[in-house]
Design an enzyme around this catalytic site. Structure first.
Site, mmCIF file in Angstrom:
data_model
loop_
_atom_site.group_PDB
_atom_site.id
_atom_site.type_symbol
_atom_site.label_atom_id
_atom_site.label_comp_id
_atom_site.label_asym_id
_atom_site.label_seq_id
_atom_site.Cartn_x
_atom_site.Cartn_y
_atom_site.Cartn_z
ATOM 1 N N HIS A 122 -41.229 -3.719 -2.784
ATOM 2 C CA HIS A 122 -41.022 -4.061 -4.191
ATOM 3 C C HIS A 122 -41.117 -5.570 -4.395
ATOM 4 O O HIS A 122 -41.811 -6.049 -5.311
ATOM 5 C CB HIS A 122 -39.646 -3.535 -4.617
ATOM 6 C CG HIS A 122 -39.208 -3.965 -5.988
ATOM 7 N ND1 HIS A 122 -39.259 -3.133 -7.081
ATOM 8 C CD2 HIS A 122 -38.691 -5.141 -6.435
ATOM 9 C CE1 HIS A 122 -38.801 -3.778 -8.145
ATOM 10 N NE2 HIS A 122 -38.438 -4.998 -7.772
ATOM 11 N N GLU A 123 -40.439 -6.336 -3.540
ATOM 12 C CA GLU A 123 -40.429 -7.791 -3.685
ATOM 13 C C GLU A 123 -41.792 -8.393 -3.380
ATOM 14 O O GLU A 123 -42.227 -9.346 -4.042
ATOM 15 C CB GLU A 123 -39.357 -8.405 -2.788
ATOM 16 C CG GLU A 123 -37.933 -7.970 -3.122
ATOM 17 C CD GLU A 123 -37.515 -8.314 -4.542
ATOM 18 O OE1 GLU A 123 -38.029 -9.316 -5.087
ATOM 19 O OE2 GLU A 123 -36.685 -7.582 -5.114
ATOM 20 N N HIS A 126 -44.021 -8.179 -6.368
ATOM 21 C CA HIS A 126 -43.776 -9.210 -7.371
ATOM 22 C C HIS A 126 -44.683 -10.420 -7.123
ATOM 23 O O HIS A 126 -45.157 -11.056 -8.075
ATOM 24 C CB HIS A 126 -42.309 -9.664 -7.339
ATOM 25 C CG HIS A 126 -41.381 -8.801 -8.130
ATOM 26 N ND1 HIS A 126 -41.668 -8.346 -9.400
ATOM 27 C CD2 HIS A 126 -40.133 -8.323 -7.837
ATOM 28 C CE1 HIS A 126 -40.657 -7.628 -9.861
ATOM 29 N NE2 HIS A 126 -39.720 -7.594 -8.934
ATOM 30 N N GLU A 183 -40.568 -4.971 -13.331
ATOM 31 C CA GLU A 183 -39.732 -4.289 -12.346
ATOM 32 C C GLU A 183 -40.265 -2.872 -12.067
ATOM 33 O O GLU A 183 -40.341 -2.438 -10.917
ATOM 34 C CB GLU A 183 -38.281 -4.220 -12.833
ATOM 35 C CG GLU A 183 -37.546 -5.544 -12.814
ATOM 36 C CD GLU A 183 -37.280 -6.049 -11.409
ATOM 37 O OE1 GLU A 183 -37.333 -5.252 -10.457
ATOM 38 O OE2 GLU A 183 -37.016 -7.253 -11.266
#
Length: 258
Positions: A122-123, A126, A183
């Site tokens: 997920h990070e 980003h 997100e």
């Protein structure tokens, strides 16, 4: 009069990059990858100076193994620096230029390699989806911090303030957190990344169930938060898992262990 015109003149002289995100969403990016890499590197150095770095070889090898497995499936030209911080924070982050920070508190909630891969994936997304660039560009366009960001890359004092607006420096807090759209995008694309890398995508659901339990229900209403609620995230992830290619829904034998 001149002072009022100058920011607009500089803004209009910037090359506005209109691109598409990994999910096909339109993005406007005002900053070059070099600009973002510089901001990310400086912020990461500041974080390393202010946070306690974990030196346990077993913990570091575990986190590094998961990071290496994931980043093998993203831009191979980037060398990803991975640091584990000794902190009870249940958190992780990634910064432009290839920097990943994981707090030891997260390891108590992300209880399996696949659960930790869900967070790290997920990070990483980003960064690869240019969410930081998009966030700073949006703040410029809407006039938030316009006077500061106009000169952010020319003046060292303003550069620090620009990083604060970006929310890159953990020591500054998140002044402008990622939006709910970003997100959710990081959740879905991160899920695809972890599954492609051989981790169990079903564990992403278990992760957010653990997060919900760890929060003790202390979460603001979704309408008042830039983050999707735990329930929404779990529902969306289950839908996304069902759409994954069959081979991605079958976890592989991986060597990462704690």
């Amino acid at each position: 009069m001149f002072k009022k015109i100058l920011p607009l003149a500089i803004l209009s002289s910037l090359i506005v990059g209109c691109t598409a995100s990994p999910t096909g969403r339109n993005q406007v990016l005002l900053y070059s990858s070099g600009d973002m890499t510089q901001l990310g590197a400086q912020s990461f150095e500041q974080i390393k100076q202010q946070e306690k770095i974990n030196t346990d070889p077993k913990v570091n090898n575990y986190v590094q193994c998961i990071a290496d497995t994931l980043t093998h499936y993203v831009d191979q030209s980037t060398h990803w620096e991975v640091i584990v911080f000794d902190s009870p924070q249940v958190n992780a982050f990634a910064l432009p230029g290839g920097h990943i920070g994981v707090y030891t508190g997260l390891l108590k909630v992300a209880k399996t390699p696949s659960q930790l891969a869900a967070v790290m994936g997920h990070e990483i997304v980003h960064v690869t989806a240019n969410h930081s660039n998009e966030r700073l560009s949006q703040s410029k366009i809407t006039g938030l911090g316009l006077q500061v960001t106009d000169y952010a890359l020319q003046d060292q004092a303003y550069k620090d303030t620009a990083m604060q607006a970006l929310g890159l420096g953990i020591q500054y807090g998140v002044a402008l957190p990622y939006g709910r759209t970003q997100e959710s995008e990081a959740d879905i694309v991160g899920l695809e990344l972890m599954a492609k890398a051989g981790f169990d995508p079903q564990e992403s659901v278990a992760l957010w169930q653990n997060m919900a339990a760890a929060s003790g229900g202390n979460q603001p209403p979704e309408l008042l938060s830039t983050h999707p609620s735990h329930d929404t995230r779990i529902k969306d992830l289950r839908k996304a898992i069902a759409k994954l290619p069959a081979e991605y829904r079958q976890p592989q034998e991986l060597s990462c262990s704690l």
